[in-house]
Design an enzyme around this catalytic site. Structure first.
Site, PDB file in Angstrom:
ATOM      1  N   CYS A 132       0.816  -1.228   0.000  1.00 42.15           N
ATOM      2  CA  CYS A 132       0.000   0.000   0.000  1.00 42.15           C
ATOM      3  C   CYS A 132       0.848   1.276   0.000  1.00 42.15           C
ATOM      4  O   CYS A 132       0.568   2.232  -0.741  1.00 42.15           O
ATOM      5  CB  CYS A 132      -0.931  -0.003   1.208  1.00 42.15           C
ATOM      6  SG  CYS A 132      -0.200  -0.696   2.695  1.00 42.15           S
ATOM      7  N   HIS A 252      -3.049   6.137   4.384  1.00 41.60           N
ATOM      8  CA  HIS A 252      -1.661   6.355   4.764  1.00 41.60           C
ATOM      9  C   HIS A 252      -1.229   7.723   4.253  1.00 41.60           C
ATOM     10  O   HIS A 252      -1.638   8.149   3.161  1.00 41.60           O
ATOM     11  CB  HIS A 252      -0.743   5.307   4.128  1.00 41.60           C
ATOM     12  CG  HIS A 252      -0.980   3.902   4.605  1.00 41.60           C
ATOM     13  ND1 HIS A 252      -1.668   3.586   5.761  1.00 41.60           N
ATOM     14  CD2 HIS A 252      -0.597   2.718   4.069  1.00 41.60           C
ATOM     15  CE1 HIS A 252      -1.687   2.273   5.911  1.00 41.60           C
ATOM     16  NE2 HIS A 252      -1.048   1.722   4.897  1.00 41.60           N
TER      17      HIS A 252
HETATM   18  P1  NAP Z   1      -7.545  -9.256   7.703  1.00 42.18           P
HETATM   19  O1  NAP Z   1      -8.549  -8.180   7.866  1.00 42.18           O
HETATM   20  O2  NAP Z   1      -6.898  -9.826   8.918  1.00 42.18           O
HETATM   21  O3  NAP Z   1      -8.224 -10.440   6.858  1.00 42.18           O
HETATM   22  C1  NAP Z   1      -7.568 -11.647   6.608  1.00 42.18           C
HETATM   23  C2  NAP Z   1      -8.382 -12.461   5.618  1.00 42.18           C
HETATM   24  O4  NAP Z   1      -7.671 -13.656   5.290  1.00 42.18           O
HETATM   25  C3  NAP Z   1      -9.736 -12.900   6.152  1.00 42.18           C
HETATM   26  O5  NAP Z   1     -10.682 -12.927   5.113  1.00 42.18           O
HETATM   27  C4  NAP Z   1      -9.429 -14.320   6.611  1.00 42.18           C
HETATM   28  O6  NAP Z   1     -10.552 -15.156   6.635  1.00 42.18           O
HETATM   29  C5  NAP Z   1      -8.507 -14.764   5.510  1.00 42.18           C
HETATM   30  N1  NAP Z   1      -7.731 -15.936   5.910  1.00 42.18           N
HETATM   31  C6  NAP Z   1      -6.948 -16.075   6.998  1.00 42.18           C
HETATM   32  N2  NAP Z   1      -6.425 -17.329   7.038  1.00 42.18           N
HETATM   33  C7  NAP Z   1      -6.904 -17.975   5.947  1.00 42.18           C
HETATM   34  C8  NAP Z   1      -6.752 -19.283   5.431  1.00 42.18           C
HETATM   35  N3  NAP Z   1      -5.992 -20.186   6.034  1.00 42.18           N
HETATM   36  N4  NAP Z   1      -7.384 -19.608   4.269  1.00 42.18           N
HETATM   37  C9  NAP Z   1      -8.156 -18.697   3.655  1.00 42.18           C
HETATM   38  N5  NAP Z   1      -8.358 -17.443   4.089  1.00 42.18           N
HETATM   39  C10 NAP Z   1      -7.730 -17.088   5.223  1.00 42.18           C
HETATM   40  O7  NAP Z   1      -6.349  -8.781   6.786  1.00 42.18           O
HETATM   41  P2  NAP Z   1      -6.356  -7.731   5.581  1.00 42.18           P
HETATM   42  O8  NAP Z   1      -5.954  -6.422   6.098  1.00 42.18           O
HETATM   43  O9  NAP Z   1      -7.602  -7.864   4.796  1.00 42.18           O
HETATM   44  O10 NAP Z   1      -5.127  -8.261   4.748  1.00 42.18           O
HETATM   45  C11 NAP Z   1      -5.095  -9.523   4.162  1.00 42.18           C
HETATM   46  C12 NAP Z   1      -3.773  -9.677   3.415  1.00 42.18           C
HETATM   47  O11 NAP Z   1      -3.756  -8.799   2.302  1.00 42.18           O
HETATM   48  C13 NAP Z   1      -2.543  -9.289   4.247  1.00 42.18           C
HETATM   49  O12 NAP Z   1      -2.103 -10.340   5.026  1.00 42.18           O
HETATM   50  C14 NAP Z   1      -1.590  -8.838   3.213  1.00 42.18           C
HETATM   51  O13 NAP Z   1      -0.833  -9.915   2.712  1.00 42.18           O
HETATM   52  C15 NAP Z   1      -2.481  -8.281   2.131  1.00 42.18           C
HETATM   53  N6  NAP Z   1      -2.546  -6.808   2.221  1.00 42.18           N
HETATM   54  C16 NAP Z   1      -1.989  -6.121   1.256  1.00 42.18           C
HETATM   55  C17 NAP Z   1      -2.015  -4.757   1.294  1.00 42.18           C
HETATM   56  C18 NAP Z   1      -1.311  -4.003   0.250  1.00 42.18           C
HETATM   57  O14 NAP Z   1      -0.556  -3.162   0.603  1.00 42.18           O
HETATM   58  N7  NAP Z   1      -1.509  -4.230  -1.007  1.00 42.18           N
HETATM   59  C19 NAP Z   1      -2.611  -4.066   2.316  1.00 42.18           C
HETATM   60  C20 NAP Z   1      -3.187  -4.787   3.321  1.00 42.18           C
HETATM   61  C21 NAP Z   1      -3.146  -6.168   3.244  1.00 42.18           C
HETATM   62  P3  NAP Z   1     -11.309 -15.521   8.032  1.00 42.18           P
HETATM   63  O15 NAP Z   1     -12.199 -14.350   8.333  1.00 42.18           O
HETATM   64  O16 NAP Z   1     -12.080 -16.739   7.682  1.00 42.18           O
HETATM   65  O17 NAP Z   1     -10.254 -15.735   9.059  1.00 42.18           O
HETATM   66  C1  3JM Z   2       0.333  -5.858   4.369  1.00 41.14           C
HETATM   67  O1  3JM Z   2       1.532 -12.943   5.365  1.00 41.14           O
HETATM   68  C2  3JM Z   2       1.317 -12.072   6.186  1.00 41.14           C
HETATM   69  O2  3JM Z   2       1.515 -12.222   7.385  1.00 41.14           O
HETATM   70  C3  3JM Z   2       0.796 -10.760   5.668  1.00 41.14           C
HETATM   71  C4  3JM Z   2       1.591  -9.593   6.104  1.00 41.14           C
HETATM   72  C5  3JM Z   2       1.127  -8.310   5.428  1.00 41.14           C
HETATM   73  C6  3JM Z   2       1.569  -7.922   4.164  1.00 41.14           C
HETATM   74  C7  3JM Z   2       2.386  -8.847   3.330  1.00 41.14           C
HETATM   75  O3  3JM Z   2       3.594  -9.000   3.577  1.00 41.14           O
HETATM   76  O4  3JM Z   2       1.804  -9.442   2.414  1.00 41.14           O
HETATM   77  C8  3JM Z   2       0.264  -7.479   6.132  1.00 41.14           C
HETATM   78  C9  3JM Z   2      -0.131  -6.265   5.607  1.00 41.14           C
HETATM   79  C10 3JM Z   2       1.180  -6.692   3.639  1.00 41.14           C
HETATM   80  C11 3JM Z   2       1.678  -6.233   2.339  1.00 41.14           C
HETATM   81  O5  3JM Z   2       0.875  -5.743   1.538  1.00 41.14           O
HETATM   82  O6  3JM Z   2       2.876  -6.275   2.075  1.00 41.14           O
END
Ligand code: NAP
Ligand code: 3JM
Length: 350
Positions: A132, A252
């Site tokens: 992000c 952010h």
């Molecule tokens: P979050 O609110 O904690 O949501 C996590 C999601 O992953 C929930 O839908 C959860 O489902 C699902 N999940 C967890 N364990 C799983 C499994 N074993 N199998 C299938 N689904 C599973 O996190 P978030 O902020 O949405 O972020 C999710 C991910 O997106 C991050 O970890 C990161 O890698 C990425 N991300 C990227 C950016 C970016 O900068 N582009 C920003 C934020 C996040 P349940 O509700 O069923 O647990």
């Molecule tokens: C944003 O795999 C993880 O624990 C997810 C950690 C995470 C990430 C990532 O590294 O994919 C949390 C929030 C990000 C990201 O976009 O880089």
């Protein structure tokens, strides 16, 4: 759901902070979805998400779930992507992955459409969505690079808790209530859920996002450094970053210093260029105290830029402030934008 023309689209992590915004964005953009397949962990199977006025049942994400899927948007963390993205590709889907799992892989395009749309065409089934903080910075850097050349970037970030997921959002709410009620404040999630040591985020500032690397930088800082060079095709660009988590919910903000090549660069020219750049809105008028803030950026798709100043000691140095909704341009919108370009350019088939 009635039969419509379009694609079978899976959203992996459908209950999460990013996944929910992905579903909302697909709906708002009227993306050609024939069937929406929300996937999450076993814990969420059987629950529903709303899409275009209908309740759609969430299924467990497993390899078989991707049979017949055309497009899969992943945001369930790196380990889920590492386990399932190739399974989706094997079954014919194109994956847009929001995690850091594949971003630096040589055969995976890392894409911000305003900067390197053409890289999408080289995909082998997976396209990575950058971090992000990287995304909003490169949207502002690219027009500056085109006009003046770019030598060096130094950035400090001011990041919202929603970037760390729904549990971090709940932690800030609970700690704020406890703090104001005079109760004990406990920290269990931030700065990094998987680490042993936690600090309160309410009324605080945490100079750690993601885990520490051997070089003293955090992984979030290294993501900004390495991803910027890859997206901009500038391995030689000097980039330094300090990433800080602050107690607000969405968007952010970043203080960016750039050193350009061209010594005729000026604040006026930079304002003109940025006001015309794709994906950028210039909000910069000190006389009327006009500049973007995290609250004013919430819900917007664009990257907002303000506070452009020339460095007082180096005429090739410029400072600016860039703010964007971390869950939209920083994650869900950038992914849906990649999906829109895949469709528009006929790049969805391999
Ligand atoms: P979050 O609110 O904690 O949501 C996590 C999601 O992953 C929930 O839908 C959860 O489902 C699902 N999940 C967890 N364990 C799983 C499994 N074993 N199998 C299938 N689904 C599973 O996190 P978030 O902020 O949405 O972020 C999710 C991910 O997106 C991050 O970890 C990161 O890698 C990425 N991300 C990227 C950016 C970016 O900068 N582009 C920003 C934020 C996040 P349940 O509700 O069923 O647990
Ligand atoms: C944003 O795999 C993880 O624990 C997810 C950690 C995470 C990430 C990532 O590294 O994919 C949390 C929030 C990000 C990201 O976009 O880089």
């Amino acid at each position: 759901m009635g039969l419509q023309k379009g694609y079978r689209v899976a959203v992996v992590g459908a209950t999460g902070a990013v996944g929910q915004k992905m579903i909302e964005t697909l709906e708002k953009r009227d993306f050609p979805v024939q069937t929406l397949l929300p996937l999450a962990s076993k814990r969420s199977a059987g629950k529903t998400v709303s899409y275009k006025g209908e309740e759609v049942i969430i299924q467990e994400a497993n390899p078989e779930a991707f049979e017949g899927v055309d497009l899969a948007l992943f945001s369930a963390g790196g380990s889920v992507s590492r386990q399932l993205a190739h399974e989706a590709v094997k079954r014919g889907a194109v994956v847009v992955d929001n995690t850091s799992a594949f971003r630096m892989d040589a055969d995976v395009p890392l894409v911000v459409p305003e900067v390197n749309e053409q890289d999408i065409s080289k995909h082998n089934g997976i396209i990575a969505n950058p971090n992000c903080s990287t995304i909003q910075m490169v949207v502002a850097l690219e027009p500056i690079r085109k006009a003046f050349g770019l030598k060096r970037v130094i950035v400090s970030t001011y990041q919202a808790v929603s970037g760390a997921g729904t549990q971090a959002v709940e932690e800030l709410k609970q700690q704020t209530r406890d703090f104001l009620n005079g109760n004990e404040v406990t920290a269990q999630i931030l700065p990094v859920k998987s680490d042993e040591k936690h600090y309160p985020i309410a009324f605080n500032a945490l100079p750690q996002i993601d885990v520490f690397q051997d070089n003293g930088y955090t992984f979030e800082e290294m993501k900004m450094i390495n991803e910027t060079k890859k997206i901009m095709h500038m391995p030689e660009l000097k980039v330094a970053a300090t990433c800080v988590r602050l107690p607000f919910f969405t968007s952010h903000a970043e203080s960016v210093y750039v050193e350009v090549e061209d010594d005729t660069a000026s604040v006026d020219k930079m304002k003109e260029i940025l006001s015309e750049a794709e994906g950028v809105v210039l909000e910069d008028d000190p006389a009327s105290q006009t500049y973007p803030t995290p609250l004013s950026a919430e819900g917007k798709l664009d990257v907002l830029v303000g506070r452009i100043r020339q460095d007082l000691d180096d005429k090739k140095g410029f400072h600016f402030w860039v703010v964007s909704d971390n869950l939209l341009k920083g994650a869900a919108w950038n992914s849906v934008q990649i999906a829109e370009r895949l469709v528009k350019n006929n790049w969805l088939t391999r």
